[in-house]
Scaffold this active site. Structure first.
Site, mmCIF file in Angstrom:
data_model
loop_
_atom_site.group_PDB
_atom_site.id
_atom_site.type_symbol
_atom_site.label_atom_id
_atom_site.label_comp_id
_atom_site.label_asym_id
_atom_site.label_seq_id
_atom_site.Cartn_x
_atom_site.Cartn_y
_atom_site.Cartn_z
ATOM 1 N N GLU A 86 50.211 76.111 22.566
ATOM 2 C CA GLU A 86 50.807 74.989 23.116
ATOM 3 C C GLU A 86 52.321 73.895 22.754
ATOM 4 O O GLU A 86 53.095 73.719 23.421
ATOM 5 C CB GLU A 86 50.023 73.653 22.163
ATOM 6 C CG GLU A 86 48.579 73.436 22.266
ATOM 7 C CD GLU A 86 47.910 73.663 21.736
ATOM 8 O OE1 GLU A 86 46.664 74.477 22.717
ATOM 9 O OE2 GLU A 86 48.072 75.055 21.360
ATOM 10 N N HIS A 94 39.736 67.431 15.041
ATOM 11 C CA HIS A 94 39.167 66.749 16.330
ATOM 12 C C HIS A 94 39.081 66.045 16.982
ATOM 13 O O HIS A 94 38.093 65.592 18.017
ATOM 14 C CB HIS A 94 38.403 68.218 17.376
ATOM 15 C CG HIS A 94 39.139 69.661 16.904
ATOM 16 N ND1 HIS A 94 37.885 70.254 15.654
ATOM 17 C CD2 HIS A 94 39.034 70.498 17.775
ATOM 18 C CE1 HIS A 94 38.392 71.003 15.209
ATOM 19 N NE2 HIS A 94 39.170 72.207 16.944
#
Length: 341
Positions: free
Chosen positions: A71, A140
């Site tokens: 990322e 998450h």
């Protein structure tokens, strides 16, 4: 119009949030050759959630780019591209993974226009699923609306319906500032009615403008993303008991349309905020503070009430997960508390 026939315009249709986002990306890739999409599995696999379905085959490797699982790396590449006036759409497979790239989002994208005295714009979109999904546990399931909404230099949008998703994403791609688009994975497969107007390729929703989803007179409910639907369901339940809720779909977290909320509170005299994120320093806390500091405070007949996610990391067990996320019954309880009934 031919004899005996009346040619009518297309009526409203049902469109899922997934398809609305796909339409927005397709239309903006077609409209402006500077727009490109990059992220993990966005190209040949059609996206982890199939948001980019068909786009790689249509636009090719230079416009829809699969990246390594890094990322920080691909967010940095996207920010650099935006600085030279390309218009990247950077997809995070989940915004929980954006923590790997938050230095790029904040220190590189959000601050550059200010630090360059306006000479360097960063027209970039960071998008992907945000907040709780189902059965994916603590690492998450975080909502980043308050995190990114805290930072000057960013615009932050949080769509609920298919029209929200399409109109806000298109507006974000066309904006010359960094925009964070916080989607809900649990809404991707949900169909919404899409108006004739929203089916146009030029349909955009202005960033920074909330929408009143339901008119009411007794209490104002303010939410964003998936909880908007819960508020509408709670309003239907309460209506049977004679309580009429005004439901505001915030749509944009930053800049926040506090004027629409103020006008509603002046009318209803009561305020309940609803969000899936944690309570401390949350979106609801900001709304309550802004109301307290402004002219609408004098119209409140009772303290504002916040409905939020539980102040714990998200449990994995389904029964615990359900109890950590605001439900319709929690909103009904909060409204009754605010109204003292």
């Amino acid at each position: 119009q031919r004899r005996g026939l009346r040619l009518s315009a297309p009526a409203a249709i049902q469109v899922t949030v997934r398809d609305a986002l796909n339409q927005a990306l397709d239309e903006e890739l077609e409209r402006d050759e500077r727009v490109f999409l990059l992220g993990e599995e966005v190209a040949q696999y059609d996206g982890a959630y199939k948001i980019s379905r068909g786009l790689w085959k249509k636009y090719g490797d230079k416009r829809v780019i699969d990246t390594p699982i890094s990322e920080m790396g691909f967010a940095g590449i996207a920010v650099g591209a935006a600085m030279v006036w390309l218009r990247p759409v950077c997809e995070f497979m989940t915004f929980n993974f954006s923590m790997q790239a938050i230095d790029q989002v904040i220190n590189s994208a959000a601050k550059t226009c200010y630090m360059s005295a306006g000479s360097i714009a960063v027209p970039i979109v960071f998008r992907g699923p945000n907040g709780a999904s189902a059965g994916v546990a603590a690492q998450h399931s975080q909502c980043f609306a308050a995190w990114y909404g805290h930072c000057p230099g960013l615009k932050v949008v949080s769509p609920w319906s298919a029209e929200d998703a399409k109109g806000l994403l298109k507006a974000s791609i066309r904006d010359d500032n960094p925009v964070v688009v916080l989607e809900s994975e649990l809404l991707y497969g949900v169909p919404f009615e899409m108006s004739e107007q929203a089916q146009s390729k030029e349909f955009v929703i202005p960033i920074g403008k909330a929408k009143i989803e339901r008119q009411g007179t007794h209490v104002t409910l303010v939410a964003h993303s998936r909880p908007v639907g819960h508020c509408i369901e709670a309003a239907a339940v309460l209506s049977k008991e004679g309580v009429e809720c005004e439901v505001i779909n915030l749509r944009t977290i930053r800049p926040m349309d506090i004027e629409t909320v103020e006008a509603s509170v002046v009318k209803t005299n009561h305020l309940v905020t609803v969000e899936g994120g944690w309570p401390q320093f949350g979106v609801g806390a900001e709304i309550c503070a802004r109301i307290m500091e402004g002219p609408a405070f004098n119209y409140l007949d009772a303290p504002a009430v916040r409905v939020t996610g539980a102040d714990v990391p998200m449990p994995y067990a389904k029964i615990l997960e359900d109890n950590c996320i605001p439900q319709v019954k929690d909103i009904v309880f909060a409204v009754k508390k605010a109204l003292n009934i």
